[in-house]
Motif scaffolding. Structure first.
Motif, short mmCIF file in Angstrom:
data_model
loop_
_atom_site.label_atom_id
_atom_site.label_comp_id
_atom_site.label_asym_id
_atom_site.label_seq_id
_atom_site.Cartn_x
_atom_site.Cartn_y
_atom_site.Cartn_z
N LEU A 119 0.83 -1.21 0.00
CA LEU A 119 0.00 0.00 0.00
C LEU A 119 0.86 1.25 0.00
O LEU A 119 0.52 2.25 -0.65
CB LEU A 119 -0.94 -0.01 1.21
CG LEU A 119 -2.07 -1.04 1.16
CD1 LEU A 119 -2.85 -1.05 2.46
CD2 LEU A 119 -3.00 -0.76 -0.02
N TRP A 120 1.97 1.21 0.69
CA TRP A 120 2.90 2.35 0.63
C TRP A 120 3.56 2.43 -0.75
O TRP A 120 3.77 3.53 -1.28
CB TRP A 120 3.95 2.25 1.74
CG TRP A 120 3.49 2.88 3.01
CD1 TRP A 120 3.18 2.28 4.19
CD2 TRP A 120 3.26 4.28 3.23
NE1 TRP A 120 2.78 3.19 5.13
CE2 TRP A 120 2.81 4.43 4.57
CE3 TRP A 120 3.40 5.41 2.43
CZ2 TRP A 120 2.50 5.69 5.11
CZ3 TRP A 120 3.08 6.66 2.96
CH2 TRP A 120 2.64 6.78 4.29
N MET A 121 3.89 1.27 -1.31
CA MET A 121 4.45 1.28 -2.67
C MET A 121 3.48 1.91 -3.66
O MET A 121 3.88 2.61 -4.60
CB MET A 121 4.78 -0.15 -3.10
CG MET A 121 5.99 -0.76 -2.44
SD MET A 121 7.55 -0.04 -3.04
CE MET A 121 7.58 -0.70 -4.72
N ASN A 122 2.19 1.68 -3.45
CA ASN A 122 1.17 2.21 -4.35
C ASN A 122 1.13 3.73 -4.39
O ASN A 122 0.64 4.33 -5.35
CB ASN A 122 -0.22 1.68 -3.97
CG ASN A 122 -0.35 0.18 -4.20
OD1 ASN A 122 0.48 -0.43 -4.87
ND2 ASN A 122 -1.39 -0.42 -3.64
N VAL A 123 1.62 4.39 -3.33
CA VAL A 123 1.67 5.85 -3.32
C VAL A 123 3.11 6.36 -3.47
O VAL A 123 3.39 7.53 -3.20
CB VAL A 123 1.03 6.42 -2.04
CG1 VAL A 123 -0.46 6.09 -2.00
CG2 VAL A 123 1.74 5.94 -0.79
N ARG A 335 -2.79 11.81 4.95
CA ARG A 335 -3.07 12.58 3.73
C ARG A 335 -2.43 11.92 2.52
O ARG A 335 -3.04 11.83 1.44
CB ARG A 335 -2.59 14.02 3.90
CG ARG A 335 -3.50 14.88 4.78
CD ARG A 335 -3.10 16.34 4.74
NE ARG A 335 -1.90 16.58 5.54
CZ ARG A 335 -1.93 16.94 6.82
NH1 ARG A 335 -3.08 17.10 7.45
NH2 ARG A 335 -0.81 17.17 7.48
N LYS A 336 -1.21 11.43 2.66
CA LYS A 336 -0.53 10.75 1.54
C LYS A 336 -1.30 9.52 1.08
O LYS A 336 -1.33 9.19 -0.10
CB LYS A 336 0.88 10.33 1.97
CG LYS A 336 1.86 11.47 2.17
CD LYS A 336 3.20 10.93 2.66
CE LYS A 336 4.18 12.05 2.98
NZ LYS A 336 5.45 11.51 3.53
N LEU A 337 -1.93 8.85 2.04
CA LEU A 337 -2.63 7.59 1.74
C LEU A 337 -4.10 7.80 1.38
O LEU A 337 -4.83 6.84 1.16
CB LEU A 337 -2.53 6.66 2.95
CG LEU A 337 -1.13 6.12 3.25
CD1 LEU A 337 -1.04 5.64 4.70
CD2 LEU A 337 -0.75 5.00 2.29
N ASN A 338 -4.53 9.07 1.32
CA ASN A 338 -5.93 9.39 1.02
C ASN A 338 -6.88 8.70 1.99
O ASN A 338 -7.86 8.04 1.58
CB ASN A 338 -6.27 9.01 -0.43
CG ASN A 338 -5.46 9.79 -1.44
OD1 ASN A 338 -5.36 11.00 -1.35
ND2 ASN A 338 -4.86 9.08 -2.39
N TYR A 339 -6.62 8.88 3.27
CA TYR A 339 -7.46 8.30 4.30
C TYR A 339 -8.90 8.79 4.14
O TYR A 339 -9.14 10.00 4.08
CB TYR A 339 -6.92 8.68 5.68
CG TYR A 339 -7.77 8.22 6.83
CD1 TYR A 339 -7.88 6.87 7.16
CD2 TYR A 339 -8.49 9.15 7.60
CE1 TYR A 339 -8.67 6.45 8.21
CE2 TYR A 339 -9.28 8.74 8.66
CZ TYR A 339 -9.37 7.39 8.97
OH TYR A 339 -10.15 6.97 10.01
N PRO A 340 -9.87 7.89 4.09
CA PRO A 340 -11.25 8.28 3.80
C PRO A 340 -12.06 8.67 5.04
O PRO A 340 -13.17 8.20 5.26
CB PRO A 340 -11.82 7.01 3.17
CG PRO A 340 -11.13 5.90 3.88
CD PRO A 340 -9.72 6.42 4.14
N GLY A 341 -11.51 9.53 5.85
CA GLY A 341 -12.20 9.94 7.06
C GLY A 341 -11.55 11.18 7.63
O GLY A 341 -10.62 11.76 7.05
N ALA A 342 -12.04 11.60 8.80
CA ALA A 342 -11.48 12.78 9.45
C ALA A 342 -10.12 12.44 10.05
O ALA A 342 -9.95 11.42 10.72
CB ALA A 342 -12.43 13.26 10.54
N ILE A 343 -9.16 13.30 9.81
CA ILE A 343 -7.81 13.10 10.34
C ILE A 343 -7.74 13.72 11.73
O ILE A 343 -8.06 14.90 11.91
CB ILE A 343 -6.76 13.74 9.41
CG1 ILE A 343 -6.75 12.99 8.06
CG2 ILE A 343 -5.38 13.71 10.06
CD1 ILE A 343 -5.82 13.58 7.04
N PRO A 344 -7.37 12.95 12.75
CA PRO A 344 -7.36 13.48 14.12
C PRO A 344 -6.34 14.59 14.30
O PRO A 344 -5.18 14.46 13.88
CB PRO A 344 -7.02 12.25 14.98
CG PRO A 344 -6.37 11.28 14.05
CD PRO A 344 -6.96 11.53 12.70
#
Length: 424
Positions: A119-123, A335-344
């Protein structure tokens, strides 16, 4: 599934072997790794065992025995391939089996780490979280064969001294990447495995855990009672200790309405290894010992790490700076991973820490004393829960350690002013 019996006389330790090396840890065992893991063709090479030595020992590992092996595959064409491995043999005690620690670690190396590293490789980032796994065996003996990170330039820090700010920032940077990628994967795909979805402690372990608490809690209370000015902390802990198992269950339970990541679950000093620049500054860190991952609030890993693994001055004087550093790293990675929720944000992380403060007390009175303890031949799980005199003496040695007293006297004040002791 490969079994130990296919390699040698299973579950046997040669009593007259001066190094106490299992008989099944032989040429055939490593030949299979060269064939299965390195794609060498069988019958085209000869295995030469250079060294096999036990490592770790009492006081360093409580649920396994480790063997460091250096082995060559000498091919018919004159080529030699060297394998530097760590063979981790799990403790067969029933209380260890019931917690599923081998299954969790096997899943970690076979599925979890490859998935999140991809998943990190994907970004566009190459991130490594742990050693490569070359072989697992499940049967009479459960074991995992992985890279010897020491041969790759990694080493553990001094557990009794604790790490400084630079080491801590390297670790928190990597931990934030681990939390960010597992949180993102969890929100998109659900738990990577059901075994990781049952919390830090489970009802099945109530009897063992309550016996453990029964054995260690009086020792902490006796210490506080013996120090002038610490009586108020003893009174608070006496209230805290009532229903401790249920309070810990609540403090470590996953809350899907909040931010959830996969916690490593055991982030003390011996479970991560650093590599270094020529200047002796830490360059990278890898996590090891994936026996206890669980989905929950990532602040549980942060509390565990800061209390057990950092220098005393760092944990007491720069606790908030460490938390802020971690939150900044976590947010950037999400943010790099496009987390689909609110970032704490930082405020929310501190609220989470306060919500889970009861776990901080658990780290202080049941984990930190073990981390700071001197090596002891009686250092094993029975030492914490057994009734034999050698078990009771082991516990006295652990809690009568002046180094632990130095930490306890200061850290309990820090936790008290943060409200962590107010759990009636």
């Amino acid at each position: 599934m490969t079994t130990v019996k296919e390699h040698a006389e299973a579950n046997a330790i040669v009593s007259d072997n001066p190094k106490n090396i299992p008989v099944w840890l032989n040429e055939q065992f490593f030949e299979d790794i060269f064939v299965e893991g390195h794609r060498l063709e069988r019958n085209t090479f000869r295995v030469k065992i250079n060294t096999i030595v036990p490592t770790g020992g009492a006081g360093e590992n409580y649920t396994s025995m480790l063997y460091r092996a250096n082995v060559d595959a000498e091919s018919d064409d004159g080529d030699t391939k060297t394998l530097a491995t760590m063979v981790k043999v799990m403790d067969a005690a029933p209380e260890i089996k019931q917690f599923g620690v081998f299954a969790k670690e096997k899943i970690a190396y076979q599925k979890l780490l490859p998935t999140i590293e991809q998943l990190w490789m994907n970004v566009g980032e190459t991130v490594r979280f742990g050693p490569r796994c070359w072989k697992t065996i499940e049967g009479e003996i459960d074991l995992i064969v992985m890279d010897d990170l020491n041969a790759l330039g990694y080493s553990v820090a001094d557990r009794k001294k604790g790490v400084d700010l630079q080491h801590a920032q390297i670790f928190l940077t990597k931990l934030a990447k681990f939390h960010a990628v597992t949180a993102t994967d969890y929100r998109k795909n659900g738990p990577i495995h059901s075994l990781y979805d049952n919390g830090w402690i489970q009802q099945e372990g109530r009897a063992f855990f309550e016996q453990f608490l029964k054995c260690v809690q009086p020792l902490v209370l006796d210490l506080l009672d013996s120090w002038p000015g610490y009586e108020k902390y003893k009174l608070k802990l006496e209230k805290n200790f009532k229903g401790a198992f249920d309070k810990l269950m609540e403090a470590t339970m996953k809350d899907d309405s909040g931010f959830v990541a996969l916690c490593h679950g055991d982030t003390w000093t011996n479970n991560h290894m650093y590599s270094y620049h020529e200047s002796d500054k830490a360059k990278d860190v890898l996590l090891i010992d994936y026996q206890g991952p669980y989905y929950g609030s990532p602040v549980l890993d942060i509390l565990y790490y800061i209390i057990t693994s950092t220098e005393l001055k760092l944990k007491t004087e720069q606790f908030d700076e460490l938390v802020q550093f971690y939150q900044e790293q976590l947010a950037d990675n999400l943010r790099k991973l496009n987390y689909p929720g609110a970032i704490p944000n930082l405020r929310e992380i501190h609220i989470e820490i306060l919500r889970h403060g009861y776990f901080a007390m658990q780290c202080l009175y049941s984990i930190l004393p073990v981390v700071l303890a001197d090596k002891n031949d009686n250092a094993n799980l029975a030492g914490f829960v057994g009734d034999a005199e050698e078990n009771r003496q082991f516990r006295r040695d652990v809690f009568n350690n002046p180094l632990y007293h130095e930490h306890l006297k200061v850290v309990i004040k820090m936790l008290d002013v943060r409200g962590f002791l107010d759990h009636d």
